[in-house]
Design an enzyme around this catalytic site. Structure first.
Site, short mmCIF file in Angstrom:
data_model
loop_
_atom_site.label_atom_id
_atom_site.label_comp_id
_atom_site.label_asym_id
_atom_site.label_seq_id
_atom_site.Cartn_x
_atom_site.Cartn_y
_atom_site.Cartn_z
N ASN A 130 0.83 -1.20 0.00
CA ASN A 130 0.00 0.00 0.00
C ASN A 130 0.86 1.25 0.00
O ASN A 130 0.54 2.25 -0.64
CB ASN A 130 -0.91 0.01 1.22
CG ASN A 130 -1.63 1.33 1.38
OD1 ASN A 130 -2.52 1.66 0.61
ND2 ASN A 130 -1.22 2.12 2.37
N GLU A 177 -4.95 -8.29 5.51
CA GLU A 177 -5.44 -7.54 6.67
C GLU A 177 -6.47 -6.52 6.21
O GLU A 177 -6.13 -5.55 5.53
CB GLU A 177 -4.28 -6.82 7.37
CG GLU A 177 -4.74 -5.97 8.54
CD GLU A 177 -3.77 -4.85 8.90
OE1 GLU A 177 -3.61 -4.58 10.11
OE2 GLU A 177 -3.19 -4.24 7.98
N ASP A 230 -0.59 -6.29 3.99
CA ASP A 230 -0.90 -5.26 4.99
C ASP A 230 -1.88 -4.25 4.40
O ASP A 230 -1.84 -3.95 3.21
CB ASP A 230 0.42 -4.56 5.37
CG ASP A 230 0.26 -3.54 6.46
OD1 ASP A 230 -0.08 -3.93 7.59
OD2 ASP A 230 0.47 -2.34 6.18
#
Length: 505
Positions: A122, A251, A215
């Site tokens: 990200n 996640e 993540d």
């Protein structure tokens, strides 16, 4: 009546199954084991401890028998936690070398253990060469530069609400940075960025890595789940072209309704089950089993409706949460029961390092996640130290070290050993179709599990007392039990000791 685990013959069969229904062990690398006496955990430290995780001997009493390892980020990074990457193709020098990683993969695979990397795509660090080139391109107004659109940015006055930005020095442009101004977010409308993260994954899959933990899944297009899910769907298709059985888990820290949108594309951790007020903890402490069984059946139905091969990915704590032994008392055996509820369940559970010895750690008044990522308590002179910024008092670690617990057959560590072997001996627990099974007691209940043409029954007594109930099941016997007591079935009456789980066939 039997208690304990099934024979090594049946375990040998399960040990050779090559699929993704595995018990994983999450390692926060810098806090696990230190091989060179600098106080920082490293890959060589994990290699030295590989037999503790899985020694390849299915009868061993000194190994956890996990079948997967999740490594927290290991790439070059300026922080102790490494969630801000400088270079995806370089192992952080504190953790070792690429050869160390290759050796760890090889030793894990010899034991039928998969290794997944924490891949943070990200955002990167502001020290990444991509970001430096992005900043320079904006400062030079070089709109045709390859890196001009590499990160998400807006002009002054175009900032979206509930989104964090930081100004690019010397310009009127602002880059998106929802976690920290040192963590700029990549622009996935740019296909060069997309191709770059495919190349990263390919590099490590070609090396032998079995998959990835992703993540911050919903931050790819923060505030736009539809676009974020579409990205993950595309990315998963690219990964499966390279490795059809790639193990991935994402996640998405949110409600089930939002998470299930992402499960259309890939498996996600289940946060509803986890943490202090989660379903596992509340049930393990003696609340009604029916809330747990109703939830599990409903959740499994929802994720399988979303994607037929979706898996439940439970945990009770990780590097971003307070440690479980702080709210599931080990002395009262709540940790034991909590472990039963999530490890003896569908899918692929994740154990957080140190959970198996009842390590404690809470963010507390210091308000730092470092307190949740403390040094593993080996008790044998390992020089690994607590991470920078931690303040959790060592005096609160009251449950003992690995060395101490290995000497005690009744320890939590040995219980985790037996529990994972127990799970591994019943393939249906991870892979079967679950239907809730209620009894006349609010504290004894579980599931019927259909798998490969047969039905198995798994029930839990979450109370402190022995419970007997009448159950209308034909031609069944107690096959196994695990917990604080025993179980029996005679003349239609099932009797289960307190804080004990039982399998019937």
């Amino acid at each position: 009546m039997l208690s304990g685990c099934r024979t090594s013959k049946s375990l040998s069969k399960i040990d050779t199954i090559d699929d993704n229904y595995r018990v994983f062990y999450q390692i926060f690398v810098g806090s696990f084991s230190d091989s060179n006496n600098d106080g920082i955990g490293d890959l060589r430290g994990i290699i030295n401890r590989i037999d503790y995780l899985n020694d390849g001997n299915i009868d061993s009493e000194d190994s956890l028998h996990v079948q997967g390892i999740w490594l927290s980020p290991i790439f070059s990074s300026p922080s102790y936690h490494k969630y801000d990457v400088n270079d995806y193709y370089t192992i952080d020098e504190q953790f070792g070398t690429m050869d160390d990683l290759k050796e760890l993969i090889d030793k894990a695979h010899q034991r039928n253990v998969k290794v997944i990397l924490d891949l943070v795509i990200n955002h990167t660090s502001t020290n990444h060469e991509w970001f430096k080139a992005f900043v320079k391109a904006h400062q030079d107004n070089a709109v045709n530069s390859y890196y001009y659109d590499f990160y998400s940015y807006v002009k002054d006055g175009e900032q979206k609400p509930n989104t964090a930005y930081h100004q690019i020095p010397g310009t009127n442009d602002y880059y998106e940075c929802n976690f920290s101004e040192e963590m700029p977010e990549l622009n996935y409308d740019n296909w060069d960025v997309r191709n770059a993260v495919v190349d990263i994954a390919k590099y490590y899959l070609d090396m032998g890595i079995d998959g990835f933990r992703f993540d911050a899944g919903k931050y790819i297009y923060y505030g736009d789940n539809t676009k974020s899910v579409a990205f993950w769907d595309w990315y998963m298709k690219e990964l499966k072209k390279m490795k059809p059985d790639v193990y991935t888990v994402c996640e998405v820290w949110s409600s089930d309704n939002e998470t299930i949108e992402y499960i259309k594309a890939l498996n996600c951790f289940n946060f509803t089950s986890a943490m202090t007020e989660g379903i596992i903890a509340s049930t393990a402490k003696g609340n009604s089993i029916n809330f747990y069984t109703n939830y599990i059946e409903s959740y499994l139905n929802k994720i399988h409706a979303s994607r037929s091969d979706a898996m439940y990915i439970p945990f009770i704590a990780n590097h971003d949460t307070d440690r479980a032994a702080g709210y599931l008392n080990v002395t009262d055996k709540y940790m034991y029961m909590g472990a039963n509820l999530y490890i003896l369940c569908s899918g692929s559970p994740f154990i957080y390092y140190g959970e198996e010895i009842g390590m404690k750690g809470t963010r507390g008044a210091a308000n730092t996640d470092a307190n949740r990522r403390l040094a593993m308590l080996w008790g044998d002179g390992d020089s690994v130290s607590d991470p920078e910024g931690s303040s959790f008092s060592a005096s609160k670690q009251v449950n003992g070290t690995v060395s101490e617990q290995l000497k005690n057959s009744d320890s939590l560590l040995h219980y985790y050993n037996r529990l994972i072997k127990f799970r591994n001996s019943y393939p249906e627990i991870a892979r079967g179709e679950y239907t809730k099974l209620s009894t006349s007691s609010s504290y004894l209940g579980g599931f019927s599990i259909d798998y490969e043409g047969s039905t198995t029954y798994l029930l839990h007594n979450v109370s402190l007392e022995e419970i007997s109930v009448e159950i209308d099941l034909q031609d069944i016997t107690v096959t196994d039990s695990i917990g604080q007591g025993t179980a029996s079935y005679k003349d239609g009456i099932l009797t289960v000791s307190g804080q004990t789980s039982v399998v019937l066939k």
